[in-house]
Motif scaffolding. Sequence first.
Motif, PDB file in Angstrom:
ATOM      1  N   PRO A 121       0.420  -1.635   0.006  1.00  0.00           N
ATOM      2  CA  PRO A 121      -0.185   0.117   0.194  1.00  0.00           C
ATOM      3  C   PRO A 121       1.005   1.126   0.165  1.00  0.00           C
ATOM      4  O   PRO A 121       2.248   1.133   0.189  1.00  0.00           O
ATOM      5  N   GLU A 122       0.221   2.242  -0.267  1.00  0.00           N
ATOM      6  CA  GLU A 122       1.151   3.674  -0.267  1.00  0.00           C
ATOM      7  C   GLU A 122       1.278   4.292   0.731  1.00  0.00           C
ATOM      8  O   GLU A 122       2.029   4.597   0.787  1.00  0.00           O
ATOM      9  N   LEU A 123       0.387   3.812   1.893  1.00  0.00           N
ATOM     10  CA  LEU A 123       0.903   3.830   3.713  1.00  0.00           C
ATOM     11  C   LEU A 123       2.727   3.566   3.541  1.00  0.00           C
ATOM     12  O   LEU A 123       3.475   3.654   4.437  1.00  0.00           O
ATOM     13  N   VAL A 124       2.646   1.870   2.751  1.00  0.00           N
ATOM     14  CA  VAL A 124       3.762   1.444   3.579  1.00  0.00           C
ATOM     15  C   VAL A 124       4.872   1.682   3.083  1.00  0.00           C
ATOM     16  O   VAL A 124       5.861   1.995   3.293  1.00  0.00           O
ATOM     17  N   TRP A 125       4.587   2.439   1.832  1.00  0.00           N
ATOM     18  CA  TRP A 125       5.625   2.802   0.114  1.00  0.00           C
ATOM     19  C   TRP A 125       6.614   4.123   1.001  1.00  0.00           C
ATOM     20  O   TRP A 125       7.283   4.491   1.219  1.00  0.00           O
ATOM     21  N   ALA A 126       5.245   4.849   1.421  1.00  0.00           N
ATOM     22  CA  ALA A 126       5.500   6.104   1.705  1.00  0.00           C
ATOM     23  C   ALA A 126       5.977   6.441   3.447  1.00  0.00           C
ATOM     24  O   ALA A 126       7.819   6.790   3.806  1.00  0.00           O
ATOM     25  N   SER A 127       6.199   5.308   4.362  1.00  0.00           N
ATOM     26  CA  SER A 127       7.059   5.139   5.961  1.00  0.00           C
ATOM     27  C   SER A 127       8.663   4.341   5.125  1.00  0.00           C
ATOM     28  O   SER A 127       9.409   4.759   5.663  1.00  0.00           O
TER      29      SER A 127
END
Length: 263
Positions: A121-127
């Motif tokens: 997910p985008e949130l994991v990529w961002a983290s």
Amino acid sequence: MKAGLPPAPPRAAGSWLLLAALVALVAASFASLPLQWAAFFTPEALTSAAEFLEGFTPPDTAPAFLAKTFWALWETLAMSLVGTLLAVIGGMALALPAAGRLGGALRGLTRALLNVLRSIPELVWASLLLVAAGLGPFAGTLALAAHTSGVLGRLFADALENVEPLPEASLRTNGAAALAAFLYATLPQALPQMLSYTLYRWENNIRAAAVLGVVGAGGLGQMLKYHLSLFQMPSAATVVIAMLLLVAAVDAASYALRRALTR
């Protein structure tokens, strides 16, 4: 059955088994989750929700705060635009081997890479990218590009595989180069569908960009997290309204562009 019409083909047993398995899965999902519907509609719950929503009124309309919100809105829009553009470039580069145009071995490897990109997910990529790129919109833009590249790469590959192969084969038979035959025969057939996919993902990326700020990726999401953490509800209400207006504007623009492309 109406006269003159052939009988409908019988459904395979596998289709009925698959349907029954899906129904059983849905029923098991409801049975296994502790869904407390009665507690959700109790007078205490409704009163608490009303008091919470009342804290958001009236929204903060101070000129300085509105200017700050507008800048964060522009940052969110820019993140979605740049992230989607990078995803189109990356998705198209990966779609060619994923569609089998560069050999069968590369097709499987590229599709596996696309599965990895879109499964995170985008949130994991961002983290993950915040560690390398630091706080701010750069990490959020790269996160959108990484996830959306996997989605668009798969959709673009399927669109290229589903086009009619005869026009390109005819050009190749008449001596056209492989690249010229692809650009003049195959790509024009898939391009409208690919543009539609791109616009749809841009709509999704607007929403995702607004959420990515929660992990420190800038934009409206970062403002929302900050003001909610300090229980500054009127300021948070202004940010939420800005999110709603941005999403509505992008949805309307995307719909108008899709209508223009299909005429």
